[in-house]
Scaffold this active site. Structure first.
Site, PDB file in Angstrom:
ATOM      1  CD1 TRP A  74      -3.088  -1.231   0.816  1.00  0.00           C
ATOM      2  CD2 TRP A  74      -1.576  -2.395   1.991  1.00  0.00           C
ATOM      3  NE1 TRP A  74      -3.628  -2.462   1.115  1.00  0.00           N
ATOM      4  CE2 TRP A  74      -2.726  -3.203   1.826  1.00  0.00           C
ATOM      5  CE3 TRP A  74      -0.492  -2.929   2.696  1.00  0.00           C
ATOM      6  CZ2 TRP A  74      -2.826  -4.495   2.339  1.00  0.00           C
ATOM      7  CZ3 TRP A  74      -0.581  -4.210   3.197  1.00  0.00           C
ATOM      8  CH2 TRP A  74      -1.747  -4.979   3.022  1.00  0.00           C
ATOM      9  CG  ASP A  75       3.821   4.432  -1.222  1.00  0.00           C
ATOM     10  OD1 ASP A  75       4.956   4.204  -0.782  1.00  0.00           O
ATOM     11  OD2 ASP A  75       3.483   5.526  -1.716  1.00  0.00           O
ATOM     12  CE1 TYR A  76      -1.609   3.072   4.032  1.00  0.00           C
ATOM     13  CE2 TYR A  76      -1.702   0.711   4.466  1.00  0.00           C
ATOM     14  CZ  TYR A  76      -2.332   1.902   4.173  1.00  0.00           C
ATOM     15  OH  TYR A  76      -3.704   1.924   4.038  1.00  0.00           O
ATOM     16  CG  ASP A  77       7.247   4.672   1.763  1.00  0.00           C
ATOM     17  OD1 ASP A  77       7.131   3.469   1.487  1.00  0.00           O
ATOM     18  OD2 ASP A  77       7.619   5.535   0.946  1.00  0.00           O
TER      19      ASP A  77
ATOM     20  CE  LYS B   1       3.372   7.418   2.970  1.00  0.00           C
ATOM     21  NZ  LYS B   1       3.634   6.835   1.630  1.00  0.00           N
TER      22      LYS B   1
END
Length: 691
Positions: free
Chosen positions: A365-368, A393
């Protein structure tokens, strides 16, 4: 069977706890030590290695002894880093400006750098997320045209400037970006010698500049006459330069930094190496890798592109680690990668992992982890705890013991959705960590309610979109079906790199959170080629080249750009860290489209973050309406505001100079928030006769 790389140090029993809580393999840092020349005999090599090891140990012992007395909260007003202090509290003990007089604040100076572009000409648009730093009786600022400015803190008059002449090309980002500069000074300066105080700034083309803080001249003893080519270490899947957009973190004589790239573009990418170099010479000291050697070959990133925080007394640096590549498909990296999307604590002298907590397993999910964890000493149930709070995020706040990684309030592994079966190659994580306290900053457990006004204006457009979006709760995986997966929040929502501010006196944490619904859809290669209509800044189509799927990320809105979900769109939240409970929350800022300001009760999405002071105040820009505001720390009441040129998308700085307290904002804008950019540095203080 994993092995563990635990550095012998002060944490003894604490690290044992970390082993139980967060098992992890020792990764690439061992391989980064300098190798002996092949021509040397084994005995000579061993002797040399032993001598080097003794010298290194002595150096580490000296450094540890010097740091032992460094308090977590500086005893003097300090704003010499991106987040004010290395603890990332964004706290100032200054109280000249307080709740009783903040309404009298006046603009005392402003500077327009001229380094700005809206992207309509030959130069890409600018995103300026820098926080000014105050050191050496000077305000230091980096610009998105990669110039470094030294300004008089009382007047804004320029002392010197330096132009890196970096090419104004968006090599790794959709826009030109800069997050400012870092500052170092020698503990035992040599009289009459240059570069006993140094300012550092990186560029998008991976150059790190070191300048004498007094004169602005390059430091000749640093790397190649004051310039370090970081890209010399870019040796795996070097699809882009290792952009140094975030200033290094300074710890003693170490400069520690990661880099930024475009992890949405490729399946394989440069692995996310973190570097430690000598502040005087630029010589590499150690490196850290979050991915195993095997995974680095077929994936990449898991980098650190934002600020880190430091507990100097305990010799620990905390890394907010991002997700592996590509962002939204993980079929190339189905094995465990426990240091990705994590908070990882390293020994500052060796780079060895002390503990790590992964906040998203198999991140698709691109939860950097995008903000430095905020370090704090808190009292819970009568017990003092050396803690940190990690904003995300996802809208979760994870609170752990910063020495061990152990939970302060329980963090539970809970079952999560397993997808609709439309994506090939995936092996989703069965569970994800959920904090029990503090409560999530927004309710991600169900689809947000449709905003009736937006639905009506859109002729039912939002209702139709909601019906065609896949959602089974938090961590619903991306899909190829319908309009895709509903994500609430996703890469633009939750908490951004401004992170959490903390008042150590009342033990109150302050954080701004955005409520944003986005949609994620994967396309197989043939479908992607037909659908791709371009991308913006963190939106639109991304190829994920090399992976079987390209992807699309959009904000869920109607034809007029109105959000499809109910307001508020952004809030400011205060938390009592004795209990983890919310003290108050309120909408922050006002949304703005087409010149119209929406009611402030609806709030605004925010990028940037707060600063908090002993005067009982919270200062923040961050909102779409480009206003700068002050709120009461106690009640959340808005007490002051002023209009800036563009949204202030970084934390403000608070400093004292010649007995006067100042609050400085950079109003540079960010096209993720709205198409409004600026080049303004604006500084406020009380009138001279009111101090």
């Amino acid at each position: 069977m994993p092995t563990f790389g635990i550095t012998p140090q002060r944490l003894g029993t604490a690290t044992a706890l970390a082993l139980i809580l967060a098992p992890m393999p020792l990764l690439a840092q061992d391989a980064d030590s300098v190798q002996a020349p092949a021509s040397q005999t084994q005995d000579a090599a061993q002797s040399q290695d032993s001598a080097q090891a003794r010298a290194a140990n002595q150096s580490q012992d000296t450094a540890q002894a010097q740091r032992a007395d460094v308090p977590l909260v500086p005893t003097q007003p300090t704003w010499n880093t991106f987040h004010g202090q290395n603890n990332a509290q964004k706290y100032s003990p200054l109280d000249q400006i307080n709740v009783d007089n903040v309404g009298q604040l006046e603009k005392v100076w402003e500077v327009h750098t001229g380094d700005v572009s809206d992207g309509t000409g030959d130069i890409p648009a600018t995103v300026w997320s820098a926080t000014p730093i105050f050191a050496n009786d000077t305000l230091y600022i980096g610009t998105p045209f990669y110039r470094l400015l030294a300004l008089d803190p009382a007047t804004g008059e320029q002392k010197w400037s330096f132009d890196t002449h970096s090419k104004l090309e968006a090599l790794t980002q959709p826009v030109l970006k800069n997050r400012g500069v870092a500052y170092w000074e020698a503990k035992d300066p040599e009289p009459g010698q240059a570069c006993q105080k140094i300012v550092y700034m990186g560029t998008m083309d991976a150059q790190l500049f070191a300048l004498d803080a007094d004169t602005g001249k390059p430091c000749q003893d640093f790397a190649d006459n004051g310039v370090l080519d970081v890209n010399q270490w870019n040796t795996t899947h070097a699809k882009w330069p290792l952009s140094i957009l975030q200033p290094p973190t300074v710890v003693g004589d170490h400069l520690i930094f990661g880099w930024a790239g475009k992890d949405w573009a490729f399946e394989t990418a440069p692995p996310g190496t973190v570097f430690s170099i000598d502040a005087r010479t630029g010589k590499r000291e150690w490196t850290f890798e979050a991915l195993s050697p095997e995974m680095r070959e077929k994936s990449g990133t898991a980098n650190v592109w934002t600020q880190m925080s430091v507990d100097e007394a305990n010799g620990l640096i905390y890394l907010p680690v991002s997700s592996p590549s590509p962002n939204y498909w993980g079929g190339n990296r189905t094995e465990s990668a426990p240091l990705a999307t994590s908070t990882t604590a390293l020994d500052v002298d060796t780079g060895k992992v002390v503990w790590s907590r992964q906040w998203v397993h198999h991140d698709v999910w691109d939860y950097d982890i995008n903000a430095a964890p905020t370090l704090m000493d808190i009292t819970v149930d009568g017990k003092q705890i050396p803690a940190l709070i990690q904003a995300t995020k996802m809208g979760f706040l994870f609170v752990v013991n910063r020495l061990t990684g152990e939970d302060v309030w329980p963090i539970e592994e809970r079952p999560v959705p397993q997808g609709d079966g439309s994506v090939k190659g995936e092996v989703y994580a069965k569970t994800q960590p959920f904090p029990t306290k503090p409560a999530p900053l927004l309710d991600q457990s169900k689809k947000p309610k449709i905003w009736e006004l937006a639905d009506m204006v859109g002729g039912g457009q939002c209702s139709r979109l909601w019906d065609d979006l896949y959602y089974e709760g938090m961590y619903t995986p991306p899909t190829t079906q319908g309009e895709g997966t509903l994500a609430y929040p996703d890469s633009a929502g939750g908490v951004q790199w401004g992170g959490v501010a903390f008042d150590p006196q009342s033990q109150t944490a302050i954080v701004n959170v955005s409520h944003i619904v986005q949609t994620i859809k994967l396309y197989d290669r043939e479908a992607y080629e037909k659908a791709d209509s371009g991308s913006g800044n963190e939106s639109g189509f991304s190829p994920q080249e090399g992976a079987p799927y390209g992807m699309r990320l959009n904000v869920a809105s109607n034809w007029l750009g109105m959000p499809c979900w109910e307001p508020p769109f952004g809030e400011l939240v205060a938390l009592d860290m004795h209990t983890g409970d919310v003290k108050w929350r309120r909408p922050v800022g006002a949304s703005q489209q087409y010149g119209f300001f929406m009611p402030e009760r609806w709030g605004s999405p925010t990028i940037g973050g707060p600063a908090v002071t002993a005067g009982g105040l919270i200062f923040i820009g961050a909102s779409m309406d480009a206003k700068l505001r002050a709120y009461s720390l106690e009640s959340g009441e808005e007490l002051w505001s002023d209009q800036a040129q563009a949204p202030a998308v970084a934390n403000p700085a608070v400093y004292e100079y010649k007995g006067r307290e100042y609050v400085a904002f950079i109003a540079g804008g960010n096209t993720i928030l709205k198409d409004q950019v600026g080049d303004q540095v604006v500084v406020y203080a009380l009138p001279q006769d009111k101090q």
